[in-house]
Design a protein around this motif. Structure first.
Motif, PDB file in Angstrom:
ATOM      1  N   VAL A 194       4.216  -3.917 -63.738  1.00  0.00           N
ATOM      2  CA  VAL A 194       3.613  -4.845 -62.787  1.00  0.00           C
ATOM      3  C   VAL A 194       3.466  -4.120 -61.464  1.00  0.00           C
ATOM      4  CG1 VAL A 194       5.819  -5.803 -61.986  1.00  0.00           C
ATOM      5  CG2 VAL A 194       3.747  -7.174 -61.763  1.00  0.00           C
ATOM      6  N   LEU A 195       2.459  -4.505 -60.701  1.00  0.00           N
ATOM      7  CA  LEU A 195       2.271  -3.997 -59.351  1.00  0.00           C
ATOM      8  C   LEU A 195       2.148  -5.181 -58.400  1.00  0.00           C
ATOM      9  CD1 LEU A 195      -0.290  -1.182 -60.165  1.00  0.00           C
ATOM     10  CD2 LEU A 195       2.058  -0.851 -59.358  1.00  0.00           C
ATOM     11  N   MET A 196       2.661  -5.004 -57.187  1.00  0.00           N
ATOM     12  CA  MET A 196       2.569  -6.035 -56.164  1.00  0.00           C
ATOM     13  C   MET A 196       1.994  -5.410 -54.899  1.00  0.00           C
ATOM     14  SD  MET A 196       5.487  -8.404 -54.363  1.00  0.00           S
ATOM     15  CE  MET A 196       6.198  -7.061 -53.426  1.00  0.00           C
ATOM     16  N   LEU A 197       0.864  -5.936 -54.482  1.00  0.00           N
ATOM     17  CA  LEU A 197       0.188  -5.475 -53.281  1.00  0.00           C
ATOM     18  C   LEU A 197       0.492  -6.439 -52.143  1.00  0.00           C
ATOM     19  CD1 LEU A 197      -1.970  -3.520 -52.056  1.00  0.00           C
ATOM     20  CD2 LEU A 197      -3.686  -5.197 -52.780  1.00  0.00           C
ATOM     21  N   MET A 198       0.801  -5.900 -50.992  1.00  0.00           N
ATOM     22  CA  MET A 198       0.932  -6.721 -49.799  1.00  0.00           C
ATOM     23  C   MET A 198      -0.385  -6.599 -49.064  1.00  0.00           C
ATOM     24  SD  MET A 198       4.814  -5.745 -49.765  1.00  0.00           S
ATOM     25  CE  MET A 198       4.316  -4.189 -50.266  1.00  0.00           C
ATOM     26  N   ARG A 199      -1.119  -7.709 -49.022  1.00  0.00           N
ATOM     27  CA  ARG A 199      -2.456  -7.626 -48.447  1.00  0.00           C
ATOM     28  C   ARG A 199      -2.637  -8.597 -47.289  1.00  0.00           C
ATOM     29  NH1 ARG A 199      -6.331  -9.819 -53.335  1.00  0.00           N
ATOM     30  NH2 ARG A 199      -5.626 -11.959 -53.337  1.00  0.00           N
ATOM     31  N   GLU A 200      -3.432  -8.125 -46.343  1.00  0.00           N
ATOM     32  CA  GLU A 200      -3.749  -8.932 -45.171  1.00  0.00           C
ATOM     33  C   GLU A 200      -4.664 -10.078 -45.581  1.00  0.00           C
ATOM     34  OE1 GLU A 200      -3.090  -8.714 -41.724  1.00  0.00           O
ATOM     35  OE2 GLU A 200      -1.575  -7.229 -42.222  1.00  0.00           O
ATOM     36  N   THR A 201      -4.424 -11.224 -44.981  1.00  0.00           N
ATOM     37  CA  THR A 201      -5.256 -12.393 -45.205  1.00  0.00           C
ATOM     38  C   THR A 201      -5.243 -13.225 -43.939  1.00  0.00           C
ATOM     39  OG1 THR A 201      -5.682 -14.221 -46.739  1.00  0.00           O
ATOM     40  CG2 THR A 201      -3.382 -13.781 -46.181  1.00  0.00           C
ATOM     41  N   LEU A 202      -5.939 -14.302 -43.954  1.00  0.00           N
ATOM     42  CA  LEU A 202      -5.976 -15.176 -42.787  1.00  0.00           C
ATOM     43  C   LEU A 202      -4.804 -16.139 -42.797  1.00  0.00           C
ATOM     44  CD1 LEU A 202      -9.774 -15.978 -42.941  1.00  0.00           C
ATOM     45  CD2 LEU A 202      -8.639 -14.450 -41.328  1.00  0.00           C
ATOM     46  N   PRO A 203      -4.212 -16.398 -41.640  1.00  0.00           N
ATOM     47  CA  PRO A 203      -3.169 -17.418 -41.605  1.00  0.00           C
ATOM     48  C   PRO A 203      -3.787 -18.787 -41.906  1.00  0.00           C
ATOM     49  CG  PRO A 203      -3.629 -16.588 -39.404  1.00  0.00           C
ATOM     50  CD  PRO A 203      -4.466 -15.789 -40.354  1.00  0.00           C
TER      51      PRO A 203
END
Length: 166
Positions: free
Chosen positions: A70-79
């Motif tokens: 498994v891979l987990m990406l921490m990605r920017e998004t809008l609050p």
């Protein structure tokens, strides 16, 4: 069968690339040429993410041989009003070799990634599940969302997997 869980490193790059190709091949999504192009691009992208720590992963090994990951990406998004955090976790590349399926490995990997996400302070985790895996993730607390997708590239066909969602 003696399974052991361990974090991924850049040394596991080719394992995760092979898992990505295999999971799309299993879903019958894309041509062999398309899978090859995806693998080439993904290899560079994933290496960068692993080096920077933007992506973390886990592998399950059976007597030292990786059989699931498994891979987990921490990605920017809008609050949003749900959470002011602008970083969300995104699980992807959840893959188990056919010989080891239906033994709870995907759930075990997902639990490990969710534990890591909690330790990092993430408040929302997202993933795209195959139709076959939706039940597993719903049992783990994931809920379907209203995400929609429009394929706009000339000559790109909408995969039947996307057309058959209910």
């Amino acid at each position: 069968m003696k399974l052991s869980l361990r974090p991924s490193s850049t040394l596991d790059l080719e394992i995760h690339v092979a898992h990505r190709v295999a999971l799309f091949r299993d879903m019958e999504m894309g041509s062999e040429d398309g899978l090859r192009r995806m693998a080439d691009t993904f290899r560079v992208q994933l290496r960068n993410w692993l080096v920077t720590g933007q992506c973390r992963g886990f592998l399950l090994e059976d007597e030292g041989r990786p059989v699931a990951g498994v891979l987990m990406l921490m990605r920017e998004t809008l609050p949003t009003p749900v959470t002011p955090l602008s970083v969300r976790g995104y699980l992807f590349n959840i893959y188990t070799e056919p010989t080891h399926r239906r033994q709870g490995l995907a759930a075990r990997l997902t639990d490990a990634a969710l534990d890591l996400a909690r330790d990092l302070g993430l408040e929302i985790m997202e993933l795209h599940a195959s139709l076959e895996a939706e039940g597993l993730y719903q049992r783990m607390g994931f809920v379907p969302t209203s995400e929609m997708r429009l394929v706009m590239g000339a000559g790109i066909k909408t995969p039947k997997l996307w057309k058959n969602r209910h």
